[in-house]
Design a protein around this motif. Structure first.
Motif, PDB file in Angstrom:
ATOM      1  N   GLY A 209      36.964   0.705 -15.906  1.00  0.00           N
ATOM      2  CA  GLY A 209      35.821   1.435 -15.367  1.00  0.00           C
ATOM      3  C   GLY A 209      34.561   0.956 -16.043  1.00  0.00           C
ATOM      4  N   PHE A 210      33.447   1.494 -15.584  1.00  0.00           N
ATOM      5  CA  PHE A 210      32.160   1.134 -16.177  1.00  0.00           C
ATOM      6  C   PHE A 210      31.908   1.944 -17.440  1.00  0.00           C
ATOM      7  CE2 PHE A 210      32.060   0.008 -11.735  1.00  0.00           C
ATOM      8  CZ  PHE A 210      31.724  -1.324 -11.843  1.00  0.00           C
TER       9      PHE A 210
ATOM     10  N   GLU B 265      39.594  -8.491 -18.420  1.00  0.00           N
ATOM     11  CA  GLU B 265      38.493  -7.732 -17.845  1.00  0.00           C
ATOM     12  C   GLU B 265      37.779  -8.494 -16.740  1.00  0.00           C
ATOM     13  OE1 GLU B 265      37.392  -4.746 -21.345  1.00  0.00           O
ATOM     14  OE2 GLU B 265      37.823  -6.803 -21.878  1.00  0.00           O
ATOM     15  N   THR B 266      38.130  -9.745 -16.542  1.00  0.00           N
ATOM     16  CA  THR B 266      37.562 -10.511 -15.431  1.00  0.00           C
ATOM     17  C   THR B 266      38.345 -10.307 -14.142  1.00  0.00           C
ATOM     18  OG1 THR B 266      38.860 -12.480 -15.966  1.00  0.00           O
ATOM     19  CG2 THR B 266      36.685 -12.293 -17.003  1.00  0.00           C
TER      20      THR B 266
ATOM     21  N   GLY C 195      28.510  -5.526 -11.120  1.00  0.00           N
ATOM     22  CA  GLY C 195      28.494  -5.217 -12.542  1.00  0.00           C
ATOM     23  C   GLY C 195      29.893  -5.378 -13.096  1.00  0.00           C
ATOM     24  N   ALA C 196      29.985  -5.408 -14.375  1.00  0.00           N
ATOM     25  CA  ALA C 196      31.272  -5.665 -15.009  1.00  0.00           C
ATOM     26  C   ALA C 196      31.931  -4.369 -15.458  1.00  0.00           C
ATOM     27  CB  ALA C 196      31.078  -6.586 -16.201  1.00  0.00           C
ATOM     28  N   SER C 197      33.133  -4.110 -14.921  1.00  0.00           N
ATOM     29  CA  SER C 197      33.913  -2.996 -15.445  1.00  0.00           C
ATOM     30  C   SER C 197      34.767  -3.541 -16.573  1.00  0.00           C
ATOM     31  CB  SER C 197      34.763  -2.358 -14.354  1.00  0.00           C
ATOM     32  OG  SER C 197      35.708  -3.261 -13.862  1.00  0.00           O
ATOM     33  N   ALA C 198      35.146  -2.676 -17.474  1.00  0.00           N
ATOM     34  CA  ALA C 198      35.923  -3.093 -18.634  1.00  0.00           C
ATOM     35  C   ALA C 198      37.150  -2.206 -18.773  1.00  0.00           C
ATOM     36  CB  ALA C 198      35.067  -2.988 -19.892  1.00  0.00           C
ATOM     37  N   ILE C 199      38.126  -2.689 -19.504  1.00  0.00           N
ATOM     38  CA  ILE C 199      39.291  -1.860 -19.805  1.00  0.00           C
ATOM     39  C   ILE C 199      38.816  -0.773 -20.755  1.00  0.00           C
ATOM     40  CG2 ILE C 199      41.568  -1.771 -20.875  1.00  0.00           C
ATOM     41  CD1 ILE C 199      41.908  -4.732 -20.003  1.00  0.00           C
TER      42      ILE C 199
ATOM     43  N   PHE D 242      39.444   2.274 -25.702  1.00  0.00           N
ATOM     44  CA  PHE D 242      39.797   0.868 -25.901  1.00  0.00           C
ATOM     45  C   PHE D 242      38.582  -0.036 -26.055  1.00  0.00           C
ATOM     46  CE2 PHE D 242      41.373  -3.337 -24.434  1.00  0.00           C
ATOM     47  CZ  PHE D 242      42.319  -3.530 -25.427  1.00  0.00           C
ATOM     48  N   VAL D 243      37.456   0.320 -25.466  1.00  0.00           N
ATOM     49  CA  VAL D 243      36.264  -0.533 -25.572  1.00  0.00           C
ATOM     50  C   VAL D 243      35.806  -0.665 -27.020  1.00  0.00           C
ATOM     51  CG1 VAL D 243      35.413  -0.187 -23.233  1.00  0.00           C
ATOM     52  CG2 VAL D 243      34.739   1.391 -25.016  1.00  0.00           C
TER      53      VAL D 243
END
Length: 102
Positions: free
Chosen positions: A70-71, A27-28, A41-45, A17-18
């Motif tokens: 996840g990262f 994602e926030t 840190g920022a994890s993303a879908i 998906f990224v």
């Protein structure tokens, strides 16, 4: 992605998906509690399944989605499978019969 699923009326799996252009507002949303703190840190879908909720005339009532954040793909967990998608489609059928969805 929800708008795309609604317009096509087709379920979809995105295990990468990224790489898909999308709004990143969700994602926030942090997925941890204070007892299980998410690493900084920022994890993303990373992975997403999407299925339309349809009435008996195939009118779109909504969309149901499940994502794995996840990262990277490995930390997000296993890829979604066709069996997972079938389960989500069954859930969409159940949802279509609930009074508050109509």
């Amino acid at each position: 992605m929800a708008a795309h699923t609604a317009s096509t009326r087709k379920p979809e799996i995105f295990n990468a998906f990224v790489k898909v252009k999308h709004a990143s507002i969700f994602e926030t949303v942090k997925l941890s509690t204070s007892e299980d703190a998410e690493p900084t840190g920022a994890s993303a879908i990373q992975k997403l399944m999407s299925a339309p909720i349809l009435d008996s005339q195939r009118k779109v009532l909504g969309v149901v989605q499940v994502c794995r954040k996840g990262f990277d793909a490995a930390t997000a967990g296993a890829d979604f499978t066709q069996d997972d998608m079938q389960q989500l489609e069954l859930a969409a059928k159940v949802l279509s019969n609930l009074p508050f969805v109509k």
